[in-house]
Design a protein around this motif. Structure first.
Motif, PDB file in Angstrom:
ATOM      1  N   LEU A 299      31.368  12.472  25.133  1.00  0.00           N
ATOM      2  CA  LEU A 299      32.647  12.464  24.421  1.00  0.00           C
ATOM      3  C   LEU A 299      33.468  13.682  24.808  1.00  0.00           C
ATOM      4  O   LEU A 299      34.682  13.590  25.001  1.00  0.00           O
ATOM      5  N   TRP A 300      32.802  14.827  24.902  1.00  0.00           N
ATOM      6  CA  TRP A 300      33.498  16.053  25.320  1.00  0.00           C
ATOM      7  C   TRP A 300      34.093  15.891  26.717  1.00  0.00           C
ATOM      8  O   TRP A 300      35.244  16.265  26.955  1.00  0.00           O
ATOM      9  N   ALA A 301      33.338  15.304  27.636  1.00  0.00           N
ATOM     10  CA  ALA A 301      33.800  15.154  29.014  1.00  0.00           C
ATOM     11  C   ALA A 301      35.030  14.257  29.111  1.00  0.00           C
ATOM     12  O   ALA A 301      35.864  14.430  30.006  1.00  0.00           O
ATOM     13  N   ARG A 302      35.144  13.311  28.191  1.00  0.00           N
ATOM     14  CA  ARG A 302      36.287  12.389  28.203  1.00  0.00           C
ATOM     15  C   ARG A 302      37.390  12.820  27.243  1.00  0.00           C
ATOM     16  O   ARG A 302      38.368  12.096  27.056  1.00  0.00           O
ATOM     17  N   ASN A 303      37.230  13.994  26.627  1.00  0.00           N
ATOM     18  CA  ASN A 303      38.214  14.468  25.639  1.00  0.00           C
ATOM     19  C   ASN A 303      38.409  13.458  24.518  1.00  0.00           C
ATOM     20  O   ASN A 303      39.499  13.336  23.950  1.00  0.00           O
ATOM     21  N   ALA A 304      37.329  12.755  24.169  1.00  0.00           N
ATOM     22  CA  ALA A 304      37.444  11.647  23.224  1.00  0.00           C
ATOM     23  C   ALA A 304      37.654  12.101  21.782  1.00  0.00           C
ATOM     24  O   ALA A 304      38.086  11.300  20.941  1.00  0.00           O
ATOM     25  N   LEU A 305      37.353  13.358  21.484  1.00  0.00           N
ATOM     26  CA  LEU A 305      37.503  13.851  20.116  1.00  0.00           C
ATOM     27  C   LEU A 305      38.697  14.779  19.942  1.00  0.00           C
ATOM     28  O   LEU A 305      38.948  15.277  18.840  1.00  0.00           O
ATOM     29  N   VAL A 306      39.439  15.001  21.018  1.00  0.00           N
ATOM     30  CA  VAL A 306      40.585  15.916  20.967  1.00  0.00           C
ATOM     31  C   VAL A 306      41.629  15.403  19.979  1.00  0.00           C
ATOM     32  O   VAL A 306      42.012  14.227  20.006  1.00  0.00           O
ATOM     33  N   GLY A 307      42.055  16.285  19.090  1.00  0.00           N
ATOM     34  CA  GLY A 307      43.103  15.950  18.137  1.00  0.00           C
ATOM     35  C   GLY A 307      42.619  15.317  16.857  1.00  0.00           C
ATOM     36  O   GLY A 307      43.411  15.101  15.931  1.00  0.00           O
ATOM     37  N   LYS A 308      41.331  15.016  16.753  1.00  0.00           N
ATOM     38  CA  LYS A 308      40.798  14.477  15.505  1.00  0.00           C
ATOM     39  C   LYS A 308      40.584  15.615  14.509  1.00  0.00           C
ATOM     40  O   LYS A 308      40.326  16.749  14.897  1.00  0.00           O
ATOM     41  N   VAL A 309      40.682  15.297  13.228  1.00  0.00           N
ATOM     42  CA  VAL A 309      40.483  16.310  12.197  1.00  0.00           C
ATOM     43  C   VAL A 309      38.986  16.480  11.937  1.00  0.00           C
ATOM     44  O   VAL A 309      38.235  15.502  11.916  1.00  0.00           O
ATOM     45  N   ALA A 310      38.564  17.722  11.752  1.00  0.00           N
ATOM     46  CA  ALA A 310      37.162  18.014  11.436  1.00  0.00           C
ATOM     47  C   ALA A 310      37.094  18.988  10.273  1.00  0.00           C
ATOM     48  O   ALA A 310      37.995  19.810  10.074  1.00  0.00           O
ATOM     49  N   ALA A 311      36.033  18.886   9.503  1.00  0.00           N
ATOM     50  CA  ALA A 311      35.784  19.817   8.411  1.00  0.00           C
ATOM     51  C   ALA A 311      34.277  19.962   8.244  1.00  0.00           C
ATOM     52  O   ALA A 311      33.505  19.110   8.712  1.00  0.00           O
ATOM     53  N   VAL A 312      33.861  21.032   7.574  1.00  0.00           N
ATOM     54  CA  VAL A 312      32.437  21.327   7.415  1.00  0.00           C
ATOM     55  C   VAL A 312      32.146  21.682   5.963  1.00  0.00           C
ATOM     56  O   VAL A 312      32.944  22.360   5.303  1.00  0.00           O
ATOM     57  N   PHE A 313      31.010  21.219   5.453  1.00  0.00           N
ATOM     58  CA  PHE A 313      30.506  21.660   4.157  1.00  0.00           C
ATOM     59  C   PHE A 313      29.022  21.960   4.303  1.00  0.00           C
ATOM     60  O   PHE A 313      28.374  21.477   5.238  1.00  0.00           O
ATOM     61  N   ALA A 314      28.484  22.778   3.399  1.00  0.00           N
ATOM     62  CA  ALA A 314      27.111  23.246   3.591  1.00  0.00           C
ATOM     63  C   ALA A 314      26.414  23.532   2.271  1.00  0.00           C
ATOM     64  O   ALA A 314      27.057  23.804   1.254  1.00  0.00           O
ATOM     65  N   SER A 315      25.087  23.492   2.315  1.00  0.00           N
ATOM     66  CA  SER A 315      24.243  23.932   1.211  1.00  0.00           C
ATOM     67  C   SER A 315      23.368  25.070   1.718  1.00  0.00           C
ATOM     68  O   SER A 315      22.802  24.989   2.809  1.00  0.00           O
TER      69      SER A 315
END
Length: 207
Positions: free
Chosen positions: A97-113
Motif C-alpha cells: 500500500l505504501w509503494a502505491r501511495n494507496a493510503l495518502v490523504g486518508k485520515v488516521a487517528a490513534v487510541f491506546a491503553s
C-alpha cells in the motif's frame, strides 16, 4: 457514505472497549459507515490462555482492507512504551500500500491503553503515528474541545494525541466514562474530518 475503519489489537479487553466507543462516536455522524476489525493475533494459543487473554470474536482485518476506507482509527495497548507487536506486524505488512501511495490523504487517528499514567501512554500515541505519516495519512488527535482530558478529579487516559485509558498494573481498572467519552469524541471528530475531505474531493471531481 464516508467509510471509517476502527482497527485494534486488544489482549484484556480495554482497547476493545475503547474501539467500540470510537465506532459509536463515528456512527453518530450522518452518512458514516463504520466497521470494527482487529489485527491478527501472533501469540500462540497456549500462551494466550496462560496469560488470561480474553477471547475476541471481532472479525480479523488484512492490510489490504485499509485501502477501501476514508479514515482508519488505530487502537493498541502499550507494551514497553510503544505499540503492541501485533499492530506493528500488521503495519509492516502494508508495504504494498505504501509503494502505491494507496493510503495518502486518508485520515488516521490513534487510541491506546496503558498500565500506568507514566508507562508510555503518550509515547505510544505519538510513536504509533509515525508509520501512519510514512503512509501519507493525515493525523487527527483529540483536541481540547474534549474538555474531559483536562480534569484533575481522577485518573484519566488520553491526550491531545488521541483517546486512551489507564488499565492499572494488574489490568483491573476498566475504561472510565470519561475515557469512553473521549473515544466517542475522537471517533466523531475523525468521521467529520473524513466527510469534509470526501466532500471536497467529490466537488473537485465534479468541477
Amino acid at each position: 457514505m464516508t467509510k471509517v475503519l476502527v482497527l485494534y489489537y486488544s489482549s484484556y479487553g480495554h482497547v476493545r472497549a475503547l474501539a467500540l466507543a470510537e465506532a459509536e462516536g463515528a456512527r453518530s455522524i450522518p452518512g458514516t459507515q463504520v466497521d470494527v476489525r482487529r489485527v491478527p493475533e501472533t501469540v500462540p494459543e497456549e500462551i494466550r490462555q496462560n496469560a488470561g487473554f480474553l477471547a475476541d470474536d471481532t472479525p480479523v482485518a488484512s492490510p489490504a482492507d485499509m485501502e477501501s476506507y476514508d479514515a482508519i482509527i488505530f487502537g493498541t495497548p502499550t507494551l514497553f512504551g510503544m505499540m503492541a507487536g501485533q499492530m506493528k506486524s500488521f503495519l509492516d505488512q502494508a508495504g504494498g500500500l505504501w509503494a502505491r501511495n494507496a493510503l495518502v490523504g486518508k485520515v488516521a487517528a490513534v487510541f491506546a491503553s496503558t498500565g500506568s499514567q507514566h508507562g508510555g501512554h503518550e509515547a505510544t500515541l505519538l510513536s504509533t503515528q509515525i508509520p501512519l505519516q510514512h503512509f501519507g495519512m493525515l493525523i487527527a488527535g483529540m483536541p481540547y474541545t474534549f474538555s474531559g482530558q483536562t480534569t484533575a478529579d481522577g485518573i484519566v487516559g488520553g491526550a491531545p494525541y488521541g483517546a486512551g485509558t489507564i488499565a492499572g498494573a494488574d489490568g483491573s481498572r476498566l475504561p472510565s466514562e470519561t475515557d469512553l467519552a473521549g473515544a466517542r469524541f475522537q471517533g466523531a471528530h475523525v468521521a467529520r474530518i473524513a466527510a469534509r475531505l470526501a466532500g471536497a474531493s467529490l466537488a473537485e471531481e465534479a468541477a
